[in-house]
Design a protein around this motif. Structure first.
Motif, PDB file in Angstrom:
ATOM      1  N   LEU A 156       0.875  -1.231  -0.127  1.00  0.00           N
ATOM      2  CA  LEU A 156      -0.031   0.112  -0.018  1.00  0.00           C
ATOM      3  C   LEU A 156       0.826   1.381  -0.009  1.00  0.00           C
ATOM      4  O   LEU A 156       1.889   1.393   0.548  1.00  0.00           O
ATOM      5  CB  LEU A 156      -0.855  -0.034   1.136  1.00  0.00           C
ATOM      6  CG  LEU A 156      -1.920  -1.235   1.297  1.00  0.00           C
ATOM      7  CD1 LEU A 156      -2.721  -1.051   2.532  1.00  0.00           C
ATOM      8  CD2 LEU A 156      -2.738  -1.412   0.295  1.00  0.00           C
ATOM      9  N   ALA A 157       0.452   2.079  -0.757  1.00  0.00           N
ATOM     10  CA  ALA A 157       1.147   3.330  -0.757  1.00  0.00           C
ATOM     11  C   ALA A 157       0.087   4.607  -0.564  1.00  0.00           C
ATOM     12  O   ALA A 157      -0.968   5.019  -1.695  1.00  0.00           O
ATOM     13  CB  ALA A 157       1.964   3.613  -2.024  1.00  0.00           C
ATOM     14  N   ASP A 158      -0.084   4.996   0.615  1.00  0.00           N
ATOM     15  CA  ASP A 158      -0.809   6.331   0.832  1.00  0.00           C
ATOM     16  C   ASP A 158      -0.148   7.415   0.800  1.00  0.00           C
ATOM     17  O   ASP A 158       0.978   7.783   1.249  1.00  0.00           O
ATOM     18  CB  ASP A 158      -1.464   6.070   2.205  1.00  0.00           C
ATOM     19  CG  ASP A 158      -2.090   4.720   2.208  1.00  0.00           C
ATOM     20  OD1 ASP A 158      -2.841   4.692   1.463  1.00  0.00           O
ATOM     21  OD2 ASP A 158      -2.067   3.976   3.330  1.00  0.00           O
ATOM     22  N   LEU A 159      -0.862   8.554   0.127  1.00  0.00           N
ATOM     23  CA  LEU A 159      -0.299   9.845   0.064  1.00  0.00           C
ATOM     24  C   LEU A 159      -0.434  10.752   1.035  1.00  0.00           C
ATOM     25  O   LEU A 159      -1.656  10.954   1.644  1.00  0.00           O
ATOM     26  CB  LEU A 159      -0.650  10.506  -1.325  1.00  0.00           C
ATOM     27  CG  LEU A 159      -0.605  11.944  -1.578  1.00  0.00           C
ATOM     28  CD1 LEU A 159       1.250  12.197  -2.048  1.00  0.00           C
ATOM     29  CD2 LEU A 159      -1.203  12.377  -2.599  1.00  0.00           C
ATOM     30  N   ASP A 160       0.642  11.433   1.736  1.00  0.00           N
ATOM     31  CA  ASP A 160       0.564  12.323   2.807  1.00  0.00           C
ATOM     32  C   ASP A 160       0.814  13.652   2.088  1.00  0.00           C
ATOM     33  O   ASP A 160       1.939  14.064   1.753  1.00  0.00           O
ATOM     34  CB  ASP A 160       1.659  11.960   3.880  1.00  0.00           C
ATOM     35  CG  ASP A 160       1.710  13.026   5.009  1.00  0.00           C
ATOM     36  OD1 ASP A 160       1.033  14.044   5.030  1.00  0.00           O
ATOM     37  OD2 ASP A 160       2.374  12.711   5.837  1.00  0.00           O
ATOM     38  N   GLU A 161      -0.442  14.321   1.688  1.00  0.00           N
ATOM     39  CA  GLU A 161      -0.179  15.483   0.908  1.00  0.00           C
ATOM     40  C   GLU A 161       0.668  16.471   1.530  1.00  0.00           C
ATOM     41  O   GLU A 161       1.259  17.369   0.867  1.00  0.00           O
ATOM     42  CB  GLU A 161      -1.759  16.031   0.898  1.00  0.00           C
ATOM     43  CG  GLU A 161      -2.479  14.968  -0.408  1.00  0.00           C
ATOM     44  CD  GLU A 161      -3.589  15.663  -0.724  1.00  0.00           C
ATOM     45  OE1 GLU A 161      -3.597  16.859  -0.851  1.00  0.00           O
ATOM     46  OE2 GLU A 161      -4.572  14.709  -1.027  1.00  0.00           O
ATOM     47  N   SER A 169       3.276   0.551   3.093  1.00  0.00           N
ATOM     48  CA  SER A 169       3.431  -0.331   4.046  1.00  0.00           C
ATOM     49  C   SER A 169       3.156  -1.669   3.291  1.00  0.00           C
ATOM     50  O   SER A 169       2.123  -1.735   2.457  1.00  0.00           O
ATOM     51  CB  SER A 169       2.393   0.069   5.015  1.00  0.00           C
ATOM     52  OG  SER A 169       2.598   0.789   5.830  1.00  0.00           O
ATOM     53  N   GLY A 170       3.826  -2.823   3.764  1.00  0.00           N
ATOM     54  CA  GLY A 170       3.792  -4.332   3.089  1.00  0.00           C
ATOM     55  C   GLY A 170       4.872  -4.811   2.998  1.00  0.00           C
ATOM     56  O   GLY A 170       5.815  -4.524   3.476  1.00  0.00           O
ATOM     57  N   GLU A 171       4.761  -5.712   1.762  1.00  0.00           N
ATOM     58  CA  GLU A 171       6.012  -6.664   1.548  1.00  0.00           C
ATOM     59  C   GLU A 171       6.106  -7.076   0.004  1.00  0.00           C
ATOM     60  O   GLU A 171       5.054  -7.309  -0.394  1.00  0.00           O
ATOM     61  CB  GLU A 171       6.068  -7.703   2.428  1.00  0.00           C
ATOM     62  CG  GLU A 171       6.926  -8.790   2.470  1.00  0.00           C
ATOM     63  CD  GLU A 171       6.904 -10.175   3.239  1.00  0.00           C
ATOM     64  OE1 GLU A 171       7.376  -9.836   4.279  1.00  0.00           O
ATOM     65  OE2 GLU A 171       6.454 -11.051   2.745  1.00  0.00           O
ATOM     66  N   LYS A 172       7.231  -7.183  -0.330  1.00  0.00           N
ATOM     67  CA  LYS A 172       7.586  -7.657  -1.793  1.00  0.00           C
ATOM     68  C   LYS A 172       8.391  -9.041  -1.434  1.00  0.00           C
ATOM     69  O   LYS A 172       9.482  -8.841  -0.781  1.00  0.00           O
ATOM     70  CB  LYS A 172       8.292  -6.636  -2.668  1.00  0.00           C
ATOM     71  CG  LYS A 172       7.652  -5.330  -3.145  1.00  0.00           C
ATOM     72  CD  LYS A 172       6.323  -5.955  -3.956  1.00  0.00           C
ATOM     73  CE  LYS A 172       5.368  -4.733  -4.419  1.00  0.00           C
ATOM     74  NZ  LYS A 172       4.485  -5.340  -5.083  1.00  0.00           N
TER      75      LYS A 172
END
Length: 436
Positions: A156-161, A169-172
């Motif tokens: 997940l990639a959430d924008l902090d404007e 957050s997460g895993e590859k």
């Protein structure tokens, strides 16, 4: 005559250079690295070889000259890769993954992103610049573009404007090169992430460039049975912050992933041809000198001669299929999604049988670690599994193109352009032919 298989003088010179490098520099390093028990140490031991490859321009030869690359065509790159893979397919995977990370910047990046990242790749004085490509996750990526928020890509990639940053957050799991030479990160990694919590790949996925030194990202090396001279890691993000300017292909990550694996298809295919050729060269030499306790070399026996003929024919056929696919992509840079996938799956599956046939020809001595066939057998097992997987993404991409009304059996033989559409991108994801 439109069809011409003759190599140019430049391509012949490239082939000679790559073959000399493979035999004189790569081979002794591989024989040592493959025996190392620690997976990361095996990869790190290849750094001097990588630096010599960089001196020859191999690490960025696929980039245009205007950005400092070698300006090589897809066919040129295949010629070099086959020579390297006839000795070892792991090390050339490092070069392939450089392309998987850098080509999306060339295709979809802004001019500022191109100047920054392509410039760093081609302008490094150290000669050890690494670029990583991070798509795969533990849950699998065959349905990476599934529209459910509980399926497909889960990074997940959430924008902090307010901060102008994305929070990851997460895993590859399985990204290549991304750990860098010291497990502190590659110089850059292109990571496919979900920038919207709901929606499929055609609207919710993007790519984000993660720089070396980014906090709250950790890397753990994966211990593999083959391709030990390249690196695969588990890459974990715990609220890692990345500048918003590092966003690539916003909301259209599906196209990026599909185009990337189209580009890499013939490269992975020629790599499997190279491994098969390495096994064939050993088996042919063996057959001409080994008697098996008889009065003459075993190549004089009909069974051996017939089997060698079949082996050689499969390698020749596989090579020219690779050249055709690469040439089609040189002619249609944004096309080739079906032929690239077919090329990769066909050669990857076919060449496993070639290596095993070489082992059958050599007999029980093929199991002796003093000879290369045992290692090449391990390496051959990789090709149907990596680079989007033959039973996962690759065949689904070809299926989506072939189901389109614009596709005909003459599309590739005639060299016709066939644009890759949104309908092709998501085909088969929901088990209903992609129809939503």
């Amino acid at each position: 005559m439109a069809v011409d298989f003759d190599l140019t003088d430049q391509q012949r010179a490239l082939k000679r250079t790559a073959r000399e490098f493979a035999r004189e520099v790569l081979r002794p390093a591989v024989e040592s690295a493959d025996r190392l028990a620690d997976a990361h140490e095996a990869f790190r031991s290849m750094k001097p070889v990588y630096e010599q490859a960089a001196d020859l321009g191999m690490t960025t030869m696929f980039l245009p000259k205007e950005y400092g690359g070698g300006g090589a065509s897809n066919v040129d790159f295949l010629i070099a890769i086959e020579e390297l893979c006839s000795v070892d397919p792991g090390f050339p995977t490092i070069l392939l993954v450089n392309g998987l990370a850098l080509m999306p910047v060339l295709w979809h990046g802004t001019e500022a992103q191109r100047e920054k990242w392509l410039g760093r790749a081609t302008g490094s004085d150290r000669g050890d610049f690494l670029a990583g490509w991070a798509v795969s996750e533990r849950g699998g990526t065959a349905n990476f573009d599934h529209p459910s928020p509980r399926a497909g890509i889960q990074l997940l990639a959430d924008l902090d404007e307010s901060a102008g940053e994305y929070v990851l957050s997460g895993e590859k799991h399985w990204p290549c090169n991304s750990g860098g030479w010291d497990l502190q990160g590659a110089d850059m990694s292109v990571c496919v992430a979900r920038t919207r919590r709901s929606g499929g790949g055609t609207e919710a996925l993007s790519a984000i460039i993660v720089e070396r030194g980014t906090r709250d990202v950790t890397y753990e090396s994966i211990d593999k049975m083959a391709h030990r001279t390249c690196q695969n890691v588990t890459m974990t993000f715990r609220g890692a912050r990345v500048p918003a300017e590092n966003l690539l292909c916003p909301g259209d990550g599906d196209l990026l992933v599909n185009r990337n694996f189209t580009w890499s298809g013939p490269i992975a295919a020629i790599a499997s041809v190279g491994v098969a050729r390495g096994a064939y060269e050993f088996a042919l030499k063996w057959a001409k000198s080994y008697t098996g306790g008889g009065s003459g070399p075993i190549i004089e026996h009909q069974a051996v001669g017939h089997l060698l003929t079949e082996i050689a024919a499969k390698i020749e056929a596989g090579r020219y299929f690779c050249w055709k696919a690469a040439h089609y992509m040189d002619t249609h840079p944004a096309g080739g999604h079906a032929i690239g996938a077919m090329n990769k799956t066909y050669c990857g599956d076919l060449m496993q049988s070639v290596v095993f046939d070489c082992m059958r020809l050599v007999g029980v001595n093929a199991l002796d670690r003093r000879f290369p066939l045992a290692r090449l057998y391990r390496e051959a097992a990789v090709f149907p599994l990596y680079d989007a997987g033959n039973l996962g993404m690759q065949r689904r991409r070809a299926w989506g193109v072939m189901a389109d009304r614009g596709f005909t059996p003459d599309t590739f033989v005639d060299g016709d352009d066939l644009p890759f559409t949104k309908a092709m991108e998501g085909f088969g994801v929901l088990g209903d032919g992609g129809r939503r």
